[in-house]
Design a protein around this motif. Sequence first.
Motif, PDB file in Angstrom:
ATOM      1  N   ASP A  92      17.766  -4.713  -4.298  1.00  0.00           N
ATOM      2  CA  ASP A  92      17.767  -3.929  -3.057  1.00  0.00           C
ATOM      3  C   ASP A  92      16.384  -3.398  -2.699  1.00  0.00           C
ATOM      4  OD1 ASP A  92      17.611  -2.147  -5.157  1.00  0.00           O
ATOM      5  OD2 ASP A  92      19.065  -0.728  -4.338  1.00  0.00           O
ATOM      6  N   GLU A  93      15.343  -3.863  -3.374  1.00  0.00           N
ATOM      7  CA  GLU A  93      13.978  -3.442  -3.083  1.00  0.00           C
ATOM      8  C   GLU A  93      13.243  -4.550  -2.345  1.00  0.00           C
ATOM      9  OE1 GLU A  93      12.216  -0.538  -6.509  1.00  0.00           O
ATOM     10  OE2 GLU A  93      12.574  -2.618  -7.096  1.00  0.00           O
ATOM     11  N   LEU A  94      12.540  -4.181  -1.293  1.00  0.00           N
ATOM     12  CA  LEU A  94      11.640  -5.103  -0.613  1.00  0.00           C
ATOM     13  C   LEU A  94      10.261  -4.979  -1.248  1.00  0.00           C
ATOM     14  CD1 LEU A  94      11.106  -7.077   1.779  1.00  0.00           C
ATOM     15  CD2 LEU A  94      10.449  -5.053   3.119  1.00  0.00           C
ATOM     16  N   ALA A  95       9.695  -6.102  -1.668  1.00  0.00           N
ATOM     17  CA  ALA A  95       8.361  -6.102  -2.274  1.00  0.00           C
ATOM     18  C   ALA A  95       7.370  -6.706  -1.289  1.00  0.00           C
ATOM     19  CB  ALA A  95       8.363  -6.891  -3.578  1.00  0.00           C
ATOM     20  N   ARG A 147      11.037   6.678  15.756  1.00  0.00           N
ATOM     21  CA  ARG A 147      10.419   7.458  14.691  1.00  0.00           C
ATOM     22  C   ARG A 147      10.872   6.998  13.316  1.00  0.00           C
ATOM     23  NH1 ARG A 147      11.046  13.728  15.669  1.00  0.00           N
ATOM     24  NH2 ARG A 147       9.795  13.670  13.741  1.00  0.00           N
ATOM     25  N   ARG A 148      12.001   6.296  13.274  1.00  0.00           N
ATOM     26  CA  ARG A 148      12.516   5.836  11.979  1.00  0.00           C
ATOM     27  C   ARG A 148      12.007   4.450  11.607  1.00  0.00           C
ATOM     28  NH1 ARG A 148      18.705   6.163  13.261  1.00  0.00           N
ATOM     29  NH2 ARG A 148      17.829   5.109  15.088  1.00  0.00           N
ATOM     30  N   ALA A 149      11.194   3.860  12.469  1.00  0.00           N
ATOM     31  CA  ALA A 149      10.700   2.510  12.191  1.00  0.00           C
ATOM     32  C   ALA A 149       9.892   2.491  10.899  1.00  0.00           C
ATOM     33  CB  ALA A 149       9.848   2.026  13.357  1.00  0.00           C
ATOM     34  N   ARG A 150      10.121   1.449  10.127  1.00  0.00           N
ATOM     35  CA  ARG A 150       9.414   1.292   8.858  1.00  0.00           C
ATOM     36  C   ARG A 150       8.214   0.375   9.075  1.00  0.00           C
ATOM     37  NH1 ARG A 150      14.713   1.485   8.566  1.00  0.00           N
ATOM     38  NH2 ARG A 150      15.736   2.862   7.058  1.00  0.00           N
ATOM     39  N   VAL A 151       7.036   0.905   8.789  1.00  0.00           N
ATOM     40  CA  VAL A 151       5.790   0.177   9.029  1.00  0.00           C
ATOM     41  C   VAL A 151       4.966   0.150   7.745  1.00  0.00           C
ATOM     42  CG1 VAL A 151       3.728  -0.030  10.465  1.00  0.00           C
ATOM     43  CG2 VAL A 151       5.808   1.018  11.415  1.00  0.00           C
ATOM     44  N   VAL A 152       4.488  -1.035   7.397  1.00  0.00           N
ATOM     45  CA  VAL A 152       3.570  -1.190   6.267  1.00  0.00           C
ATOM     46  C   VAL A 152       2.265  -1.789   6.792  1.00  0.00           C
ATOM     47  CG1 VAL A 152       3.161  -2.246   4.014  1.00  0.00           C
ATOM     48  CG2 VAL A 152       5.488  -1.557   4.659  1.00  0.00           C
ATOM     49  N   PRO A 158       5.792   7.426   7.711  1.00  0.00           N
ATOM     50  CA  PRO A 158       6.554   8.517   7.075  1.00  0.00           C
ATOM     51  C   PRO A 158       8.007   8.159   6.787  1.00  0.00           C
ATOM     52  CG  PRO A 158       5.245   9.344   8.906  1.00  0.00           C
ATOM     53  CD  PRO A 158       5.165   7.855   8.973  1.00  0.00           C
ATOM     54  N   SER A 159       8.554   7.179   7.516  1.00  0.00           N
ATOM     55  CA  SER A 159       9.950   6.794   7.307  1.00  0.00           C
ATOM     56  C   SER A 159      10.171   6.125   5.948  1.00  0.00           C
ATOM     57  CB  SER A 159      10.409   5.856   8.425  1.00  0.00           C
ATOM     58  OG  SER A 159       9.533   4.756   8.537  1.00  0.00           O
ATOM     59  N   ILE A 160       9.115   5.635   5.342  1.00  0.00           N
ATOM     60  CA  ILE A 160       9.208   5.075   3.989  1.00  0.00           C
ATOM     61  C   ILE A 160       8.883   6.218   3.029  1.00  0.00           C
ATOM     62  CG2 ILE A 160       8.377   3.311   2.401  1.00  0.00           C
ATOM     63  CD1 ILE A 160       7.602   1.622   4.814  1.00  0.00           C
ATOM     64  N   ARG A 161       9.925   6.961   2.661  1.00  0.00           N
ATOM     65  CA  ARG A 161       9.719   8.204   1.911  1.00  0.00           C
ATOM     66  C   ARG A 161       9.448   7.951   0.434  1.00  0.00           C
ATOM     67  NH1 ARG A 161      13.788   9.360   5.638  1.00  0.00           N
ATOM     68  NH2 ARG A 161      13.262  11.059   7.085  1.00  0.00           N
ATOM     69  N   ARG A 162      10.146   6.989  -0.128  1.00  0.00           N
ATOM     70  CA  ARG A 162       9.999   6.721  -1.553  1.00  0.00           C
ATOM     71  C   ARG A 162       9.572   5.270  -1.740  1.00  0.00           C
ATOM     72  NH1 ARG A 162      15.351   9.564  -4.342  1.00  0.00           N
ATOM     73  NH2 ARG A 162      14.894  11.703  -3.669  1.00  0.00           N
ATOM     74  N   PHE A 163       8.638   5.078  -2.622  1.00  0.00           N
ATOM     75  CA  PHE A 163       8.169   3.716  -2.890  1.00  0.00           C
ATOM     76  C   PHE A 163       7.559   3.668  -4.281  1.00  0.00           C
ATOM     77  CE2 PHE A 163       4.812   5.996  -0.574  1.00  0.00           C
ATOM     78  CZ  PHE A 163       3.754   5.896  -1.464  1.00  0.00           C
ATOM     79  N   HIS A 180     -11.092  -9.630  -5.858  1.00  0.00           N
ATOM     80  CA  HIS A 180     -10.230  -8.498  -5.536  1.00  0.00           C
ATOM     81  C   HIS A 180      -8.990  -8.511  -6.410  1.00  0.00           C
ATOM     82  CE1 HIS A 180     -12.027  -7.271  -1.519  1.00  0.00           C
ATOM     83  NE2 HIS A 180     -12.598  -8.450  -1.722  1.00  0.00           N
ATOM     84  N   ASP A 181      -8.464  -7.322  -6.700  1.00  0.00           N
ATOM     85  CA  ASP A 181      -7.157  -7.208  -7.328  1.00  0.00           C
ATOM     86  C   ASP A 181      -6.088  -7.102  -6.247  1.00  0.00           C
ATOM     87  OD1 ASP A 181      -7.979  -7.250  -9.983  1.00  0.00           O
ATOM     88  OD2 ASP A 181      -8.290  -5.079 -10.061  1.00  0.00           O
ATOM     89  N   PRO A 182      -4.946  -7.796  -6.421  1.00  0.00           N
ATOM     90  CA  PRO A 182      -3.840  -7.656  -5.467  1.00  0.00           C
ATOM     91  C   PRO A 182      -3.088  -6.349  -5.698  1.00  0.00           C
ATOM     92  CG  PRO A 182      -3.207  -9.125  -7.236  1.00  0.00           C
ATOM     93  CD  PRO A 182      -4.650  -8.758  -7.486  1.00  0.00           C
ATOM     94  N   GLN A 183      -2.234  -6.005  -4.779  1.00  0.00           N
ATOM     95  CA  GLN A 183      -1.422  -4.796  -4.887  1.00  0.00           C
ATOM     96  C   GLN A 183      -0.049  -5.076  -4.303  1.00  0.00           C
ATOM     97  OE1 GLN A 183      -2.974  -1.780  -2.044  1.00  0.00           O
ATOM     98  NE2 GLN A 183      -4.527  -3.310  -1.542  1.00  0.00           N
ATOM     99  N   VAL A 184       0.943  -4.333  -4.766  1.00  0.00           N
ATOM    100  CA  VAL A 184       2.316  -4.559  -4.327  1.00  0.00           C
ATOM    101  C   VAL A 184       3.024  -3.225  -4.117  1.00  0.00           C
ATOM    102  CG1 VAL A 184       3.154  -4.791  -6.702  1.00  0.00           C
ATOM    103  CG2 VAL A 184       4.484  -5.788  -4.829  1.00  0.00           C
ATOM    104  N   LEU A 185       3.817  -3.173  -3.068  1.00  0.00           N
ATOM    105  CA  LEU A 185       4.603  -1.994  -2.712  1.00  0.00           C
ATOM    106  C   LEU A 185       6.073  -2.387  -2.735  1.00  0.00           C
ATOM    107  CD1 LEU A 185       4.234   0.986  -1.217  1.00  0.00           C
ATOM    108  CD2 LEU A 185       5.067  -0.327   0.744  1.00  0.00           C
ATOM    109  N   ARG A 186       6.888  -1.609  -3.420  1.00  0.00           N
ATOM    110  CA  ARG A 186       8.339  -1.858  -3.466  1.00  0.00           C
ATOM    111  C   ARG A 186       9.070  -0.632  -2.941  1.00  0.00           C
ATOM    112  NH1 ARG A 186       6.369  -4.415  -8.457  1.00  0.00           N
ATOM    113  NH2 ARG A 186       6.065  -2.282  -9.201  1.00  0.00           N
ATOM    114  N   PHE A 187      10.040  -0.861  -2.058  1.00  0.00           N
ATOM    115  CA  PHE A 187      10.820   0.256  -1.508  1.00  0.00           C
ATOM    116  C   PHE A 187      12.160  -0.255  -1.009  1.00  0.00           C
ATOM    117  CE2 PHE A 187       8.580  -1.561   2.052  1.00  0.00           C
ATOM    118  CZ  PHE A 187       9.404  -1.400   3.154  1.00  0.00           C
ATOM    119  N   ARG A 188      13.077   0.682  -0.793  1.00  0.00           N
ATOM    120  CA  ARG A 188      14.392   0.369  -0.245  1.00  0.00           C
ATOM    121  C   ARG A 188      14.404   0.743   1.234  1.00  0.00           C
ATOM    122  NH1 ARG A 188      15.462   2.683  -5.335  1.00  0.00           N
ATOM    123  NH2 ARG A 188      16.584   1.285  -6.762  1.00  0.00           N
ATOM    124  N   PRO A 189      14.451  -0.218   2.124  1.00  0.00           N
ATOM    125  CA  PRO A 189      14.438   0.116   3.568  1.00  0.00           C
ATOM    126  C   PRO A 189      15.677   0.921   3.980  1.00  0.00           C
ATOM    127  CG  PRO A 189      13.910  -2.196   3.209  1.00  0.00           C
ATOM    128  CD  PRO A 189      14.410  -1.659   1.888  1.00  0.00           C
TER     129      PRO A 189
END
Length: 617
Positions: A312-315, A526-531, A585-590, A608-617
């Motif tokens: 259930d996590e988007l990476a 305002r609830r849109a999830r943006v990365v 701000p809509s992505i509160r926990r990651f 460069h080193d890569p990076q990854v973000l995981r969260f539950r939309p």
Amino acid sequence: MTAARRPRVTFRATTAALGPVLAAGLCATLLAHPSSAADAADAVRVHDVQGTTRLSPYAGQRVTDVPGVVTGVRTYGSRGFWIQDPSPDRDRATSEGVFVFTSSTPQVAVGDAVLVTADVGEYYYGGEGSGGQSVTQLSRPTVTVVSSGNPLPAPVRLDARAVPDRYAPRGDRAAGGSIEGLALRPGKYALDLYESLEGMAVSVTDVPVVGPSTPYYELWVTVEPRENRTAGGGVRYGSYDAQNGGRLKVESLVPVAQEPFPRADTGDVLTGTTTGPLDFDEFGGYTLAAREIGTVADGGRTPERTREQRADELAVATYNVENLNPGDPATKYERLAAAVADNLASPDILALEEIQDDSGPTDDGTVGAEGTLRRFTDAIEAAGGPRYAWRLVDPVDGADGGQPGGNIRTAFLYNPERVSFTDRAGGDATTATEVVRRGGTAALTHSPGRVAPQDAAWTDSRKPLAGEFVFRGETVFVVANHFASKGGDQPLSGRFQPPARVSEEQRLRQAEVLNGFVRDIAAVDRRARVVVLGDINDFEFSPVTRALTRHGALRSAVDSLPRDERYTYVFQGNSQVLDQTLVSPSIRRFDYDIVHINAEFADQASDHDPQVLRFRP
């Protein structure tokens, strides 16, 4: 340099003519007791040539019979040798060593006592406009070898006690911020200490490696092992006032054909004693030109692997693949692909920077990158990763900067088994995607589409690539970026202090444009999830990052990490953040991870080193 670069070198060996006893006596007289030699009352010594500032008081003049003992010989690159006066004066600000530029291979050896008649000049590696400091040197020399096999002056030991905590004085405002005319204060500033030792023999012992060895046969160490250390054993550049003054570049005076340069990763230790003259160049500043180099002890650092995302996590990940093009060897594709499949655990969405067109750096008008991406996605699948699909917008030929002919751009890879892409046609290199309301929520007019590509902020720079993705029924906006480079900024170790960050102006404007685009999305939903992610080419504490996060539109994920883990790049021994991931701000926990697989290692597929973000939309 004031004097001409074409040398006139004459070596006169006097031992045979004078006899060994007389020659040895003359050497001792000239070096240790100049006042007792004929016409020595006005003799110029090395410390006179160096003076008490960064500029020689003798610049533009020719000096006669300057005595010294040869402490190092360089037979490649800027050929020449260093001499040092074994009878120093009592002024800490005046160096007792100086470089003698010969152009051709020097005909002297370490331990020779010499007299040098030459022109005094200031030479700026990279040109005076680079902002670097000059090297005081003697050129067009006539060299008399008086004797050989002389004892060398004891090297100055550089350690944490020797180097001042403060990095540099503030430059003279009347001189445009230059520190060249200021009297050296080696007990107060690190840069002044190094300048007061320019050309002199120095040594370091059992020092941590903070910048890996490179193909140019160099590595970086620190003589202050407790200064801003990272989890990987480097030193962190965490503010404009954290320059890490203990850093030194190490090169070898021994040609690699005779003795291979040591391979080292950040976190290793250069054990034993490394000794040689202290030099300065444009690619790292103060450099220990080692005539004797220590042995590298393995620090045990290995490339990291991030955890796999849960069901259930988007990476969402980002990776600068450093000018990837079809002409690259298979090994580069294989290593980058393995990093995606294994080290990054096959993220659902991957924003790529520096994807070149299908003809690579050949400037033939090609702009499409289908071949580059096909070969890369094939390699990822072969490495055990998913079959990624891709989306991108090709640039206008020659309009986005980077390696000439390469047409680097950002691109999205995504795993269609886990996420879908919302295609809305019409986006091209010059057409902007806009934010509209559709079905009560925010949407893009073009997906994939570019953000404000006609804005002057993106002149000769990559344009942001925006796209709509859907994961488990939820829309996520992702914006891939590669901001303007830091080229043109004055160096940390340069003669202008504090150094001017002239490239920052364009990135500031880019950040403002992007911040406005994110706020346009929030104004609709305002609830849109943006990365927002990619190679921002600026630090987490910079005005550029503040502009990106202004009005609460975004927050930087790097702030969620312990300070000693905040770095994606190593530059001249400083571990620093250049690549960033920011979220609305809509992505509160990651869960955010910088996956250290390249920047700290000599063997790297990208810088460069890569990076990854995981969260539950």
